[in-house]
Write a protein that holds these residues in place. Structure first.
Motif, PDB file in Angstrom:
ATOM      1  N   ALA A   1       0.835  -1.204   0.000  1.00 30.19           N
ATOM      2  CA  ALA A   1       0.000   0.000   0.000  1.00 30.19           C
ATOM      3  C   ALA A   1       0.869   1.253   0.000  1.00 30.19           C
ATOM      4  N   LEU A   2       1.944   1.224   0.787  1.00 31.39           N
ATOM      5  CA  LEU A   2       2.836   2.378   0.852  1.00 31.39           C
ATOM      6  C   LEU A   2       3.608   2.561  -0.451  1.00 31.39           C
ATOM      7  N   ALA A   3       3.929   1.477  -1.137  1.00 33.06           N
ATOM      8  CA  ALA A   3       4.594   1.593  -2.440  1.00 33.06           C
ATOM      9  C   ALA A   3       3.703   2.353  -3.415  1.00 33.06           C
ATOM     10  N   VAL A   4       2.418   2.048  -3.414  1.00 31.09           N
ATOM     11  CA  VAL A   4       1.479   2.737  -4.303  1.00 31.09           C
ATOM     12  C   VAL A   4       1.345   4.205  -3.904  1.00 31.09           C
ATOM     13  N   LEU A   5       1.245   4.462  -2.602  1.00 28.58           N
ATOM     14  CA  LEU A   5       1.100   5.843  -2.140  1.00 28.58           C
ATOM     15  C   LEU A   5       2.337   6.667  -2.476  1.00 28.58           C
ATOM     16  N   LEU A   6       3.506   6.089  -2.285  1.00 30.88           N
ATOM     17  CA  LEU A   6       4.745   6.804  -2.626  1.00 30.88           C
ATOM     18  C   LEU A   6       4.829   7.068  -4.129  1.00 30.88           C
ATOM     19  N   ALA A   7       4.509   6.045  -4.916  1.00 33.43           N
ATOM     20  CA  ALA A   7       4.555   6.214  -6.368  1.00 33.43           C
ATOM     21  C   ALA A   7       3.563   7.267  -6.829  1.00 33.43           C
ATOM     22  N   GLY A   8       2.410   7.342  -6.159  1.00 33.48           N
ATOM     23  CA  GLY A   8       1.413   8.337  -6.527  1.00 33.48           C
ATOM     24  C   GLY A   8       1.791   9.750  -6.152  1.00 33.48           C
ATOM     25  N   GLN A   9       2.707   9.910  -5.188  1.00 35.92           N
ATOM     26  CA  GLN A   9       3.098  11.238  -4.727  1.00 35.92           C
ATOM     27  C   GLN A   9       4.451  11.691  -5.259  1.00 35.92           C
ATOM     28  N   ARG A  10       5.203  10.777  -5.874  1.00 30.13           N
ATOM     29  CA  ARG A  10       6.529  11.117  -6.381  1.00 30.13           C
ATOM     30  C   ARG A  10       6.547  10.959  -7.902  1.00 30.13           C
ATOM     31  N   ASP A  11       7.558  11.559  -8.539  1.00 27.43           N
ATOM     32  CA  ASP A  11       7.683  11.442  -9.991  1.00 27.43           C
ATOM     33  C   ASP A  11       8.902  10.632 -10.410  1.00 27.43           C
ATOM     34  N   ASP A  12       9.554   9.951  -9.447  1.00 25.52           N
ATOM     35  CA  ASP A  12      10.760   9.193  -9.769  1.00 25.52           C
ATOM     36  C   ASP A  12      10.613   7.696  -9.509  1.00 25.52           C
ATOM     37  N   VAL A  13       9.402   7.231  -9.239  1.00 22.35           N
ATOM     38  CA  VAL A  13       9.144   5.796  -9.110  1.00 22.35           C
ATOM     39  C   VAL A  13       8.718   5.277 -10.470  1.00 22.35           C
ATOM     40  N   THR A  14       9.480   4.346 -11.026  1.00 22.75           N
ATOM     41  CA  THR A  14       9.223   3.890 -12.390  1.00 22.75           C
ATOM     42  C   THR A  14       8.762   2.442 -12.466  1.00 22.75           C
ATOM     43  N   GLN A  15       8.688   1.749 -11.326  1.00 26.22           N
ATOM     44  CA  GLN A  15       8.194   0.364 -11.336  1.00 26.22           C
ATOM     45  C   GLN A  15       7.800  -0.035  -9.923  1.00 26.22           C
ATOM     46  N   ILE A  16       6.759  -0.852  -9.827  1.00 27.34           N
ATOM     47  CA  ILE A  16       6.275  -1.346  -8.539  1.00 27.34           C
ATOM     48  C   ILE A  16       6.156  -2.866  -8.613  1.00 27.34           C
ATOM     49  N   GLN A  17       6.645  -3.533  -7.570  1.00 21.40           N
ATOM     50  CA  GLN A  17       6.352  -4.948  -7.383  1.00 21.40           C
ATOM     51  C   GLN A  17       5.857  -5.130  -5.952  1.00 21.40           C
ATOM     52  N   THR A  18       4.860  -5.988  -5.776  1.00 21.81           N
ATOM     53  CA  THR A  18       4.346  -6.242  -4.439  1.00 21.81           C
ATOM     54  C   THR A  18       4.309  -7.734  -4.180  1.00 21.81           C
ATOM     55  N   ILE A  19       4.431  -8.077  -2.904  1.00 22.77           N
ATOM     56  CA  ILE A  19       4.421  -9.463  -2.451  1.00 22.77           C
ATOM     57  C   ILE A  19       3.382  -9.574  -1.351  1.00 22.77           C
ATOM     58  N   ALA A  20       2.360 -10.403  -1.577  1.00 28.51           N
ATOM     59  CA  ALA A  20       1.281 -10.566  -0.595  1.00 28.51           C
ATOM     60  C   ALA A  20       0.747  -9.198  -0.170  1.00 28.51           C
ATOM     61  N   GLY A  21       0.515  -8.337  -1.159  1.00 30.17           N
ATOM     62  CA  GLY A  21       0.273  -6.931  -0.889  1.00 30.17           C
ATOM     63  C   GLY A  21      -1.155  -6.572  -0.509  1.00 30.17           C
ATOM     64  N   ASN A  22      -1.277  -5.715   0.487  1.00 27.27           N
ATOM     65  CA  ASN A  22      -2.573  -5.164   0.882  1.00 27.27           C
ATOM     66  C   ASN A  22      -2.809  -3.903   0.056  1.00 27.27           C
ATOM     67  N   LEU A  23      -3.347  -4.077  -1.135  1.00 29.86           N
ATOM     68  CA  LEU A  23      -3.528  -2.976  -2.078  1.00 29.86           C
ATOM     69  C   LEU A  23      -4.874  -2.282  -1.943  1.00 29.86           C
ATOM     70  N   ASP A  24      -5.793  -2.892  -1.227  1.00 24.89           N
ATOM     71  CA  ASP A  24      -7.110  -2.293  -1.000  1.00 24.89           C
ATOM     72  C   ASP A  24      -7.457  -2.474   0.472  1.00 24.89           C
ATOM     73  N   PRO A  25      -6.889  -1.639   1.345  1.00 27.30           N
ATOM     74  CA  PRO A  25      -7.141  -1.804   2.781  1.00 27.30           C
ATOM     75  C   PRO A  25      -8.607  -1.705   3.160  1.00 27.30           C
ATOM     76  N   GLY A  26      -9.389  -0.903   2.425  1.00 26.55           N
ATOM     77  CA  GLY A  26     -10.804  -0.804   2.723  1.00 26.55           C
ATOM     78  C   GLY A  26     -11.516  -2.130   2.543  1.00 26.55           C
ATOM     79  N   LEU A  27     -11.232  -2.812   1.449  1.00 26.13           N
ATOM     80  CA  LEU A  27     -11.811  -4.135   1.227  1.00 26.13           C
ATOM     81  C   LEU A  27     -11.261  -5.134   2.229  1.00 26.13           C
TER      82      LEU A  27
END
Length: 308
Positions: free
Chosen positions: A171-197
């Protein structure tokens, strides 16, 4: 400048005032043990455990083993750690008991750094249990990690970041990528990508004070992404990653991969050795797959024992 000194945990001032010297002593022993365990693991792999200064939270970090020029630095983001002592009682020390993410970073030959979350391994005056429970994805947590990325960039001279987030670190990887302009790739492992769900499926209370990575989904849809999920994971259900992907086609650059035998905490070291070096399709600014004239840009071979 970043300190190279191995700084151990400091007393929890707020706890001292409320629970007494005996409990504080026990807490410090637990923190020191967690810090020392991570330090020993790093030394076994020829790496150094450092503390990145920052406000309001210094962060424990395993820096790259050597200062060599690299265009993109891979950064591993720790999960939620030991957030809860019981079902109703927050932990006094959120440091992860299972150093899975640190091991993945230490065994990865790609130039990389490991970043723990605020109050893991290192304490600060602003640490409170809300920071690793309800506010685990808050702006103050995101900003603390972003400060650390800025310091890494200044120190190692990379222009870009690849973020690898485990569990809540996804979740933090997505938030950081959404707020920065220098993240060019994301990989997640067992990731909580939708905390609301996630809280809905688990029957938990909402994460009040946290940002929602789902609100950043459109901002990062043009980034190459791979989300690895455990087929036996009882903590993060497969529909959480499916929810984050939304109506993106399977041919787009947002890849979802099921590792059949993996649970939330096991089976990842072998799987990651296979997938960490597999290229991900590049996407254009509209979120569609970009032309891939070079062989390394095409669809990676699908490793045995995995399904997309």
């Amino acid at each position: 400048m970043m300190s190279n000194r191995l700084a151990g945990p400091r007393p929890w001032a707020g706890v001292c005032r409320t629970v007494g010297a005996l409990l504080v002593s026990a807490l410090l022993c637990a923190c020191q043990s967690s810090f020392q365990t991570l330090q020993q693991l790093a030394e076994q792999h020829g790496r150094h455990l450092e503390v990145v200064p920052g406000q309001p939270f210094p962060l424990a970090m395993l820096a790259p083993p050597e200062k060599r020029a690299t265009e993109r630095l891979r950064v591993y983001l720790e999960g939620d750690g030991h957030a809860w002592a019981t079902a109703t009682q927050p932990s006094l020390d959120p440091s992860p008991r299972n150093l899975l993410v640190a091991r993945l970073a230490l065994e990865d030959p790609t130039p990389n750094a490991y970043l723990a979350r605020p109050c893991q391994f290192v304490t600060a005056a602003g640490c409170s249990s809300a920071l690793w429970t309800d506010r685990r994805f808050s702006q103050e947590v995101v900003s603390s990690l972003s400060q650390a990325l800025d310091r890494l960039k200044q120190r190692f001279g990379n222009r870009e970041f690849e973020l690898v987030g485990y569990s809540g670190g996804a979740a933090l990887a997505v938030l950081l990528a959404g707020q920065r302009d220098d993240v060019t790739q994301i990989q997640t492992i067992a990731g909580n990508l939708d905390p609301g769900l996630w809280v809905q499926l688990k029957g938990l209370s909402p994460l009040n004070g946290s940002l929602d990575p789902m609100a950043y989904r459109d901002r990062v849809k043009s980034l190459p992404q791979r989300h690895l999920l455990g087929g036996r994971d009882q903590v993060i259900a497969g529909e959480i990653a499916a929810s984050f992907r939304g109506n993106l086609r399977s041919s787009d650059c947002n890849q979802r991969v099921i590792i059949p035998g993996a649970t939330h905490e096991s089976g990842w070291e072998a799987a990651w050795r296979v997938w960490r070096s597999q290229p991900i399709d590049r996407c254009n600014q509209h979120g569609n797959r970009a032309a891939s004239p070079r062989a390394e840009d095409r669809d990676p071979p699908r490793p045995a024992g995995s399904r997309v």
